[in-house]
Scaffold this motif. Structure first.
Motif, PDB file in Angstrom:
ATOM      1  N   LYS A 183       5.292   0.687  -4.400  1.00  0.00           N
ATOM      2  CA  LYS A 183       6.331  -0.127  -5.058  1.00  0.00           C
ATOM      3  C   LYS A 183       7.691   0.196  -4.471  1.00  0.00           C
ATOM      4  CE  LYS A 183       4.258  -1.215  -9.500  1.00  0.00           C
ATOM      5  NZ  LYS A 183       4.185  -0.886 -10.933  1.00  0.00           N
ATOM      6  N   PHE A 184       7.933   1.470  -4.181  1.00  0.00           N
ATOM      7  CA  PHE A 184       9.186   1.894  -3.567  1.00  0.00           C
ATOM      8  C   PHE A 184       9.377   1.187  -2.222  1.00  0.00           C
ATOM      9  CE2 PHE A 184      11.320   4.839  -0.571  1.00  0.00           C
ATOM     10  CZ  PHE A 184      12.581   4.846  -1.156  1.00  0.00           C
ATOM     11  N   ARG A 185       8.282   0.917  -1.541  1.00  0.00           N
ATOM     12  CA  ARG A 185       8.331   0.230  -0.240  1.00  0.00           C
ATOM     13  C   ARG A 185       8.272  -1.295  -0.404  1.00  0.00           C
ATOM     14  NH1 ARG A 185       6.441   5.155   0.385  1.00  0.00           N
ATOM     15  NH2 ARG A 185       6.846   6.302   2.309  1.00  0.00           N
ATOM     16  N   GLN A 186       8.438  -1.750  -1.635  1.00  0.00           N
ATOM     17  CA  GLN A 186       8.473  -3.186  -1.969  1.00  0.00           C
ATOM     18  C   GLN A 186       7.195  -3.932  -1.589  1.00  0.00           C
ATOM     19  OE1 GLN A 186      12.104  -4.007   0.072  1.00  0.00           O
ATOM     20  NE2 GLN A 186      13.324  -2.949  -1.456  1.00  0.00           N
ATOM     21  N   ILE A 187       6.052  -3.293  -1.796  1.00  0.00           N
ATOM     22  CA  ILE A 187       4.759  -3.925  -1.529  1.00  0.00           C
ATOM     23  C   ILE A 187       4.369  -4.743  -2.761  1.00  0.00           C
ATOM     24  CG2 ILE A 187       2.322  -3.480  -0.954  1.00  0.00           C
ATOM     25  CD1 ILE A 187       4.316  -2.591   1.260  1.00  0.00           C
ATOM     26  N   SER A 188       3.795  -5.928  -2.546  1.00  0.00           N
ATOM     27  CA  SER A 188       3.444  -6.816  -3.655  1.00  0.00           C
ATOM     28  C   SER A 188       2.332  -6.223  -4.524  1.00  0.00           C
ATOM     29  CB  SER A 188       2.984  -8.170  -3.104  1.00  0.00           C
ATOM     30  OG  SER A 188       1.706  -8.032  -2.507  1.00  0.00           O
ATOM     31  N   GLU A 189       2.305  -6.667  -5.788  1.00  0.00           N
ATOM     32  CA  GLU A 189       1.274  -6.218  -6.740  1.00  0.00           C
ATOM     33  C   GLU A 189      -0.126  -6.511  -6.184  1.00  0.00           C
ATOM     34  OE1 GLU A 189       1.406  -4.532  -9.679  1.00  0.00           O
ATOM     35  OE2 GLU A 189       3.570  -4.326  -9.454  1.00  0.00           O
ATOM     36  N   TYR A 190      -0.266  -7.701  -5.578  1.00  0.00           N
ATOM     37  CA  TYR A 190      -1.561  -8.094  -5.012  1.00  0.00           C
ATOM     38  C   TYR A 190      -2.019  -7.077  -3.964  1.00  0.00           C
ATOM     39  CZ  TYR A 190      -4.990 -10.391  -2.064  1.00  0.00           C
ATOM     40  OH  TYR A 190      -6.116 -10.658  -1.321  1.00  0.00           O
ATOM     41  N   CYS A 191      -1.145  -6.738  -3.027  1.00  0.00           N
ATOM     42  CA  CYS A 191      -1.494  -5.790  -1.962  1.00  0.00           C
ATOM     43  C   CYS A 191      -1.787  -4.399  -2.527  1.00  0.00           C
ATOM     44  CB  CYS A 191      -0.379  -5.702  -0.922  1.00  0.00           C
ATOM     45  SG  CYS A 191      -0.255  -7.179   0.110  1.00  0.00           S
ATOM     46  N   ILE A 192      -1.079  -4.013  -3.585  1.00  0.00           N
ATOM     47  CA  ILE A 192      -1.326  -2.715  -4.208  1.00  0.00           C
ATOM     48  C   ILE A 192      -2.730  -2.691  -4.813  1.00  0.00           C
ATOM     49  CG2 ILE A 192      -0.641  -1.186  -6.110  1.00  0.00           C
ATOM     50  CD1 ILE A 192       2.301  -1.977  -5.504  1.00  0.00           C
TER      51      ILE A 192
ATOM     52  N   VAL B 169      -5.338  -4.501  -3.961  1.00  0.00           N
ATOM     53  CA  VAL B 169      -6.297  -4.505  -2.851  1.00  0.00           C
ATOM     54  C   VAL B 169      -6.388  -3.099  -2.241  1.00  0.00           C
ATOM     55  CG1 VAL B 169      -6.756  -5.415  -0.532  1.00  0.00           C
ATOM     56  CG2 VAL B 169      -6.025  -6.967  -2.339  1.00  0.00           C
ATOM     57  N   ALA B 170      -5.240  -2.456  -2.088  1.00  0.00           N
ATOM     58  CA  ALA B 170      -5.191  -1.121  -1.486  1.00  0.00           C
ATOM     59  C   ALA B 170      -5.950  -0.099  -2.325  1.00  0.00           C
ATOM     60  CB  ALA B 170      -3.742  -0.682  -1.304  1.00  0.00           C
ATOM     61  N   LEU B 171      -5.810  -0.174  -3.629  1.00  0.00           N
ATOM     62  CA  LEU B 171      -6.476   0.802  -4.503  1.00  0.00           C
ATOM     63  C   LEU B 171      -8.005   0.657  -4.465  1.00  0.00           C
ATOM     64  CD1 LEU B 171      -4.076   0.926  -7.581  1.00  0.00           C
ATOM     65  CD2 LEU B 171      -4.295   2.584  -5.720  1.00  0.00           C
ATOM     66  N   LYS B 172      -8.474  -0.531  -4.110  1.00  0.00           N
ATOM     67  CA  LYS B 172      -9.928  -0.746  -3.994  1.00  0.00           C
ATOM     68  C   LYS B 172     -10.513   0.012  -2.804  1.00  0.00           C
ATOM     69  CE  LYS B 172     -10.004  -5.211  -6.292  1.00  0.00           C
ATOM     70  NZ  LYS B 172      -9.792  -6.628  -6.071  1.00  0.00           N
ATOM     71  N   GLU B 173      -9.643   0.485  -1.916  1.00  0.00           N
ATOM     72  CA  GLU B 173     -10.072   1.256  -0.750  1.00  0.00           C
ATOM     73  C   GLU B 173     -10.592   2.642  -1.151  1.00  0.00           C
ATOM     74  OE1 GLU B 173      -9.699   0.336   2.917  1.00  0.00           O
ATOM     75  OE2 GLU B 173     -10.018  -1.429   1.676  1.00  0.00           O
ATOM     76  N   ILE B 174     -10.227   3.081  -2.350  1.00  0.00           N
ATOM     77  CA  ILE B 174     -10.618   4.415  -2.812  1.00  0.00           C
ATOM     78  C   ILE B 174     -11.807   4.275  -3.754  1.00  0.00           C
ATOM     79  CG2 ILE B 174      -9.838   6.487  -4.042  1.00  0.00           C
ATOM     80  CD1 ILE B 174      -6.921   5.538  -3.379  1.00  0.00           C
ATOM     81  N   SER B 175     -12.940   4.855  -3.384  1.00  0.00           N
ATOM     82  CA  SER B 175     -14.114   4.741  -4.248  1.00  0.00           C
ATOM     83  C   SER B 175     -13.948   5.628  -5.471  1.00  0.00           C
ATOM     84  CB  SER B 175     -15.393   5.119  -3.481  1.00  0.00           C
ATOM     85  OG  SER B 175     -15.631   6.500  -3.577  1.00  0.00           O
ATOM     86  N   GLU B 176     -14.457   5.148  -6.605  1.00  0.00           N
ATOM     87  CA  GLU B 176     -14.321   5.872  -7.877  1.00  0.00           C
ATOM     88  C   GLU B 176     -14.945   7.263  -7.792  1.00  0.00           C
ATOM     89  OE1 GLU B 176     -12.392   6.200 -11.268  1.00  0.00           O
ATOM     90  OE2 GLU B 176     -12.287   4.404 -10.024  1.00  0.00           O
ATOM     91  N   ASN B 177     -16.102   7.373  -7.117  1.00  0.00           N
ATOM     92  CA  ASN B 177     -16.768   8.675  -6.966  1.00  0.00           C
ATOM     93  C   ASN B 177     -15.911   9.656  -6.186  1.00  0.00           C
ATOM     94  OD1 ASN B 177     -19.032   8.109  -8.437  1.00  0.00           O
ATOM     95  ND2 ASN B 177     -20.356   7.748  -6.667  1.00  0.00           N
TER      96      ASN B 177
ATOM     97  N   ASN C 139       1.577  -6.403   8.905  1.00  0.00           N
ATOM     98  CA  ASN C 139       0.661  -6.960   7.916  1.00  0.00           C
ATOM     99  C   ASN C 139       0.734  -6.059   6.686  1.00  0.00           C
ATOM    100  OD1 ASN C 139      -1.724  -7.354   6.351  1.00  0.00           O
ATOM    101  ND2 ASN C 139      -2.723  -8.310   8.119  1.00  0.00           N
ATOM    102  N   GLU C 140       1.362  -6.569   5.641  1.00  0.00           N
ATOM    103  CA  GLU C 140       1.610  -5.784   4.427  1.00  0.00           C
ATOM    104  C   GLU C 140       0.315  -5.292   3.777  1.00  0.00           C
ATOM    105  OE1 GLU C 140       5.504  -6.345   2.166  1.00  0.00           O
ATOM    106  OE2 GLU C 140       5.070  -5.007   3.816  1.00  0.00           O
ATOM    107  N   GLU C 141      -0.708  -6.149   3.747  1.00  0.00           N
ATOM    108  CA  GLU C 141      -1.983  -5.762   3.119  1.00  0.00           C
ATOM    109  C   GLU C 141      -2.646  -4.628   3.903  1.00  0.00           C
ATOM    110  OE1 GLU C 141      -6.259  -7.794   2.139  1.00  0.00           O
ATOM    111  OE2 GLU C 141      -4.487  -9.051   1.790  1.00  0.00           O
ATOM    112  N   ARG C 142      -2.649  -4.757   5.218  1.00  0.00           N
ATOM    113  CA  ARG C 142      -3.238  -3.710   6.066  1.00  0.00           C
ATOM    114  C   ARG C 142      -2.469  -2.394   5.905  1.00  0.00           C
ATOM    115  NH1 ARG C 142      -2.841  -5.684  11.603  1.00  0.00           N
ATOM    116  NH2 ARG C 142      -0.807  -4.704  11.602  1.00  0.00           N
ATOM    117  N   PHE C 143      -1.134  -2.500   5.844  1.00  0.00           N
ATOM    118  CA  PHE C 143      -0.300  -1.308   5.638  1.00  0.00           C
ATOM    119  C   PHE C 143      -0.669  -0.636   4.316  1.00  0.00           C
ATOM    120  CE2 PHE C 143       3.283   0.501   3.310  1.00  0.00           C
ATOM    121  CZ  PHE C 143       3.600   1.568   4.138  1.00  0.00           C
ATOM    122  N   ALA C 144      -0.736  -1.426   3.246  1.00  0.00           N
ATOM    123  CA  ALA C 144      -1.022  -0.877   1.913  1.00  0.00           C
ATOM    124  C   ALA C 144      -2.385  -0.185   1.886  1.00  0.00           C
ATOM    125  CB  ALA C 144      -0.961  -1.984   0.861  1.00  0.00           C
ATOM    126  N   LYS C 145      -3.375  -0.808   2.511  1.00  0.00           N
ATOM    127  CA  LYS C 145      -4.719  -0.217   2.543  1.00  0.00           C
ATOM    128  C   LYS C 145      -4.724   1.113   3.288  1.00  0.00           C
ATOM    129  CE  LYS C 145      -7.748  -4.269   2.370  1.00  0.00           C
ATOM    130  NZ  LYS C 145      -8.668  -5.084   3.177  1.00  0.00           N
TER     131      LYS C 145
END
Length: 158
Positions: free
Chosen positions: A88-97, A99-107, A60-66
């Motif tokens: 990107k090097f692992r050819q993950i889609s922009e969408y999954c990237i 979503v993955a970045l939302k896993e990190i809280s700004e604080n 699951n690419e999205e789960r991997f990215a997260k």
């Protein structure tokens, strides 16, 4: 006695191996594809196996990215730019990237940045201010922290 050669692996055996490979740790399609290539399978068999892994939620690419983003941020203290570059090097889609970045809280992100910047600043033994600044800037940029964050921090510290 007959020994199996790597070429004589069956699709069923390969599926079992790949299920274990993906269950042990989240993998991306590129990792799985490379692993299958080492098994010397025909392209049709590789496709069938990848399809099986996706259908049974082993791949699951999205789960991997997260999990990749969370792990590299928490454990290696990477900034978002480095995480994006590696995904990107692992050819993950922009969408999954995204979503993955939302896993990190700004604080957490800013807190971690200031923490590692100050820690590194205190460990650089360079006496020349210019060289010390350069070392700190290089260190933070290499780890993927944004330019604007890095230069604001540099101005605060020097």
């Amino acid at each position: 006695m007959y020994h199996k050669t790597p070429e004589s692996i069956t699709v069923t055996e390969a599926i079992k191996k790949m299920e274990h490979y993906c269950a042990y740790q989240d993998r991306c399609h590129k990792d799985v594809s490379q692993k299958l290539t080492t098994m010397k399978l025909i392209p049709e068999a590789k496709e069938k196996i990848i399809l099986h892994l996706i259908e049974h939620n082993f791949l699951n690419e999205e789960r991997f990215a997260k999990s990749f983003a969370r792990g590299k941020f928490r454990i290696k203290k990477w900034g978002k730019q480095r995480i994006v570059r590696e995904l990107k090097f692992r050819q993950i889609s922009e969408y999954c990237i995204k979503v993955a970045l939302k896993e990190i809280s700004e604080n957490d992100y800013l807190e971690t940045f200031h923490e590692i910047a100050e820690k590194k600043f205190n460990t650089i033994s360079e006496t020349d201010t210019y060289r010390k600044r350069k070392k700190l800037i290089d260190y933070l940029l290499y780890r993927g922290w944004e330019n604007q964050l890095v230069f604001e921090k540099i101005n605060d510290l020097f």
